[in-house]
Design a protein around this motif. Structure first.
Motif, PDB file in Angstrom:
ATOM      1  N   ASP A   7       4.512  -7.667   3.149  1.00 47.69           N
ATOM      2  CA  ASP A   7       3.399  -6.971   3.792  1.00 47.69           C
ATOM      3  C   ASP A   7       2.669  -8.007   4.661  1.00 47.69           C
ATOM      4  N   ASN A  27      10.061   0.330   5.309  1.00 47.98           N
ATOM      5  CA  ASN A  27       8.920   1.243   5.166  1.00 47.98           C
ATOM      6  C   ASN A  27       7.736   0.873   6.044  1.00 47.98           C
ATOM      7  N   THR A  48      -2.156   8.795   1.881  1.00 47.10           N
ATOM      8  CA  THR A  48      -2.178   7.333   1.766  1.00 47.10           C
ATOM      9  C   THR A  48      -3.226   6.808   2.749  1.00 47.10           C
ATOM     10  N   GLY A  99       6.029  14.380   5.476  1.00 47.55           N
ATOM     11  CA  GLY A  99       5.063  15.166   6.240  1.00 47.55           C
ATOM     12  C   GLY A  99       3.714  14.475   6.170  1.00 47.55           C
ATOM     13  N   LYS A 125       9.174   7.230  15.538  1.00 43.32           N
ATOM     14  CA  LYS A 125       9.815   7.804  14.354  1.00 43.32           C
ATOM     15  C   LYS A 125      11.095   8.554  14.732  1.00 43.32           C
ATOM     16  N   ILE A 185       1.195  12.772   3.911  1.00 42.35           N
ATOM     17  CA  ILE A 185       1.141  12.156   2.584  1.00 42.35           C
ATOM     18  C   ILE A 185      -0.204  11.448   2.448  1.00 42.35           C
ATOM     19  N   ASP A 243       5.304 -10.370   8.580  1.00 44.17           N
ATOM     20  CA  ASP A 243       5.092  -9.352   9.609  1.00 44.17           C
ATOM     21  C   ASP A 243       6.469  -8.993  10.159  1.00 44.17           C
ATOM     22  N   VAL A 244       6.899  -7.750   9.940  1.00 49.16           N
ATOM     23  CA  VAL A 244       8.266  -7.377  10.318  1.00 49.16           C
ATOM     24  C   VAL A 244       8.517  -7.472  11.818  1.00 49.16           C
ATOM     25  N   GLN A 289      -3.588   7.746   6.580  1.00 47.09           N
ATOM     26  CA  GLN A 289      -4.209   9.003   7.012  1.00 47.09           C
ATOM     27  C   GLN A 289      -5.706   8.833   7.303  1.00 47.09           C
ATOM     28  N   SER A 331       0.841  -1.199   0.000  1.00 46.31           N
ATOM     29  CA  SER A 331       0.000   0.000   0.000  1.00 46.31           C
ATOM     30  C   SER A 331       0.877   1.250   0.000  1.00 46.31           C
ATOM     31  N   TYR A 383       3.667   7.180  18.336  1.00 46.77           N
ATOM     32  CA  TYR A 383       4.105   7.165  16.927  1.00 46.77           C
ATOM     33  C   TYR A 383       5.294   8.111  16.735  1.00 46.77           C
ATOM     34  N   ILE A 443       3.136   4.378   0.337  1.00 46.62           N
ATOM     35  CA  ILE A 443       4.511   4.747  -0.009  1.00 46.62           C
ATOM     36  C   ILE A 443       5.329   3.514  -0.410  1.00 46.62           C
TER      37      ILE A 443
HETATM   38  N1  LIG Z   1       1.283   8.812   4.957  1.00 49.10           N
HETATM   39  C1  LIG Z   1       1.907   9.700   5.718  1.00 49.10           C
HETATM   40  O1  LIG Z   1       1.436  10.830   5.922  1.00 49.10           O
HETATM   41  C2  LIG Z   1       3.221   9.338   6.354  1.00 49.10           C
HETATM   42  C3  LIG Z   1       3.975  10.375   6.929  1.00 49.10           C
HETATM   43  C4  LIG Z   1       5.186  10.087   7.523  1.00 49.10           C
HETATM   44  C5  LIG Z   1       5.646   8.789   7.557  1.00 49.10           C
HETATM   45  N2  LIG Z   1       4.915   7.796   6.998  1.00 49.10           N
HETATM   46  C6  LIG Z   1       5.441   6.429   7.083  1.00 49.10           C
HETATM   47  O2  LIG Z   1       5.502   5.853   5.805  1.00 49.10           O
HETATM   48  C7  LIG Z   1       5.396   4.433   5.940  1.00 49.10           C
HETATM   49  C8  LIG Z   1       4.343   3.914   4.964  1.00 49.10           C
HETATM   50  O3  LIG Z   1       3.096   4.467   5.324  1.00 49.10           O
HETATM   51  P1  LIG Z   1       1.907   4.712   4.292  1.00 49.10           P
HETATM   52  O4  LIG Z   1       1.488   6.103   4.469  1.00 49.10           O
HETATM   53  O5  LIG Z   1       2.265   4.221   2.950  1.00 49.10           O
HETATM   54  O6  LIG Z   1       0.777   3.808   4.989  1.00 49.10           O
HETATM   55  P2  LIG Z   1      -0.087   2.575   4.483  1.00 49.10           P
HETATM   56  O7  LIG Z   1      -0.930   2.218   5.646  1.00 49.10           O
HETATM   57  O8  LIG Z   1      -0.726   2.905   3.168  1.00 49.10           O
HETATM   58  O9  LIG Z   1       0.996   1.438   4.196  1.00 49.10           O
HETATM   59  C9  LIG Z   1       1.642   0.744   5.232  1.00 49.10           C
HETATM   60  C10 LIG Z   1       1.772  -0.703   4.824  1.00 49.10           C
HETATM   61  O10 LIG Z   1       2.508  -1.386   5.845  1.00 49.10           O
HETATM   62  C11 LIG Z   1       1.907  -2.633   6.065  1.00 49.10           C
HETATM   63  N3  LIG Z   1       2.232  -3.104   7.413  1.00 49.10           N
HETATM   64  C12 LIG Z   1       1.696  -2.683   8.589  1.00 49.10           C
HETATM   65  N4  LIG Z   1       2.234  -3.369   9.603  1.00 49.10           N
HETATM   66  C13 LIG Z   1       3.126  -4.244   9.049  1.00 49.10           C
HETATM   67  C14 LIG Z   1       3.972  -5.231   9.592  1.00 49.10           C
HETATM   68  N5  LIG Z   1       3.991  -5.489  10.916  1.00 49.10           N
HETATM   69  N6  LIG Z   1       4.757  -5.938   8.750  1.00 49.10           N
HETATM   70  C15 LIG Z   1       4.715  -5.710   7.419  1.00 49.10           C
HETATM   71  N7  LIG Z   1       3.918  -4.795   6.849  1.00 49.10           N
HETATM   72  C16 LIG Z   1       3.127  -4.070   7.657  1.00 49.10           C
HETATM   73  C17 LIG Z   1       0.410  -2.375   5.897  1.00 49.10           C
HETATM   74  O11 LIG Z   1      -0.309  -3.571   5.650  1.00 49.10           O
HETATM   75  C18 LIG Z   1       0.406  -1.422   4.713  1.00 49.10           C
HETATM   76  O12 LIG Z   1       0.335  -2.113   3.471  1.00 49.10           O
HETATM   77  C19 LIG Z   1       5.066   4.156   7.416  1.00 49.10           C
HETATM   78  O13 LIG Z   1       6.254   3.801   8.087  1.00 49.10           O
HETATM   79  C20 LIG Z   1       4.571   5.502   7.903  1.00 49.10           C
HETATM   80  O14 LIG Z   1       4.749   5.679   9.290  1.00 49.10           O
HETATM   81  C21 LIG Z   1       3.708   8.040   6.391  1.00 49.10           C
END
Ligand SMILES: NC(=O)c1ccc[n+]([C@@H]2O[C@H](COP(=O)([O-])OP(=O)(O)OC[C@H]3O[C@@H](n4cnc5c(N)ncnc54)[C@H](O)[C@@H]3O)[C@@H](O)[C@H]2O)c1
Length: 235
Positions: free
Chosen positions: A33, A77, A178, A174, A148, A176, A56-57, A181, A12, A144, A14
């Motif tokens: 994932d 990620n 996805t 910042g 980070k 994003i 699962d990481v 949110q 999903s 959270y 990023i």
């Molecule tokens: N979207 C934002 O605004 C934003 C901002 C700053 C940082 N981030 C970071 O970017 C990264 C990606 O977030 P995103 O916005 O794409 O969110 P998202 O929820 O769209 O994607 C996250 C993905 O990680 C997977 N996931 C969750 N737990 C997991 C685990 N234990 N093992 C493996 N996979 C797992 C989920 O199934 C999902 O597919 C995250 O680390 C998030 O904290 C996002």
């Protein structure tokens, strides 16, 4: 030499956008994932260049037994935001659930990568932090933000310890647009209201973060130990 990029949380947002970017430049991608349906959809889109696994990481056994054959680059990620919790409701269980994925998971995958990886001229790791690691996170998201911030410190430690063989950098996105949110932006006009607090006057896209990840992985040979904000000017 073909690069093989392991991307966690790649079903999903990023992570998926990063998989698209590295495959577009001719690399192989390994997508991990927790969601099998999301991985199947990604595999259908990306084709032979991608292989997928439900990992699962935060599960040490699953990470240890996962197939990392040929891996040369890593994007840590996978991350979770967790529910909004006021300080009065913050407990060890909540904190642990977030740190297990965002921090311990990142550490476990990095260790597995460091053991299994094949040498590559541009070998690199990109860790997905957040501006929440600097500003503490929004109200109710202290755990959270702390996770980070930990990723920022780990990035600097890893960059020092893995030099000169592997470059290690972090991105600090910042806001994003996805699915992560969706927990916060529930009101119909929430996305417009959020945009008001961003100098660039809009949320970022997953693709804009992915382009920075791709650059750090392949086109930044003298960049290591850096944390780069992708935040439209927001702090
Ligand atoms: N979207 C934002 O605004 C934003 C901002 C700053 C940082 N981030 C970071 O970017 C990264 C990606 O977030 P995103 O916005 O794409 O969110 P998202 O929820 O769209 O994607 C996250 C993905 O990680 C997977 N996931 C969750 N737990 C997991 C685990 N234990 N093992 C493996 N996979 C797992 C989920 O199934 C999902 O597919 C995250 O680390 C998030 O904290 C996002």
């Amino acid at each position: 030499m073909t690069a093989t990029v392991l991307i966690t949380g790649a079903g999903s947002g990023i992570g998926l956008a990063t998989a698209r970017a590295v495959v577009a430049r001719g690399a192989q991608a390994i997508l991990w994932d927790v969601s099998r349906p999301a991985l199947n959809a990604a595999r259908a889109e990306l084709g032979e260049a991608a292989r997928t696994a439900v990992v699962d990481v935060s599960d040490a056994g699953a990470v240890a037994s996962a197939d990392l054959a040929g891996v040369t680059h890593l994007v840590n990620n996978a991350g979770i935001l967790g529910q909004k919790v006021a300080w009065t409701g913050l407990d060890a269980e909540h904190l642990k659930a977030i740190f297990d994925v965002n921090v311990i998971g990142l550490m476990l995958v990095t260790q597995a990568f460091a053991q299994a990886r094949m040498a590559h001229p541009t070998a690199a790791i990109v860790n997905m932090s957040s501006i929440a690691g600097e500003n503490g996170g929004g109200p109710g998201f202290a755990a959270y933000g702390a996770s980070k911030g930990a990723i920022m410190a780990l990035t600097r430690a890893m960059a020092r310890d893995f030099a000169p063989d592997i470059r290690v950098n972090a991105l600090a996105p910042g806001i994003i647009d996805t699915p992560i949110q969706d927990t916060i932006l529930t009101a119909p006009d929430a996305r417009d209201r959020v945009a008001e607090g961003i100098p660039m006057a809009r949320m970022g896209t997953a693709d804009e973060v992915a382009r920075a990840a791709d650059w750090l992985l392949f086109d930044a040979p003298y960049v290591t130990g850096e944390i780069i904000r992708i935040a439209g000017g927001r702090r």
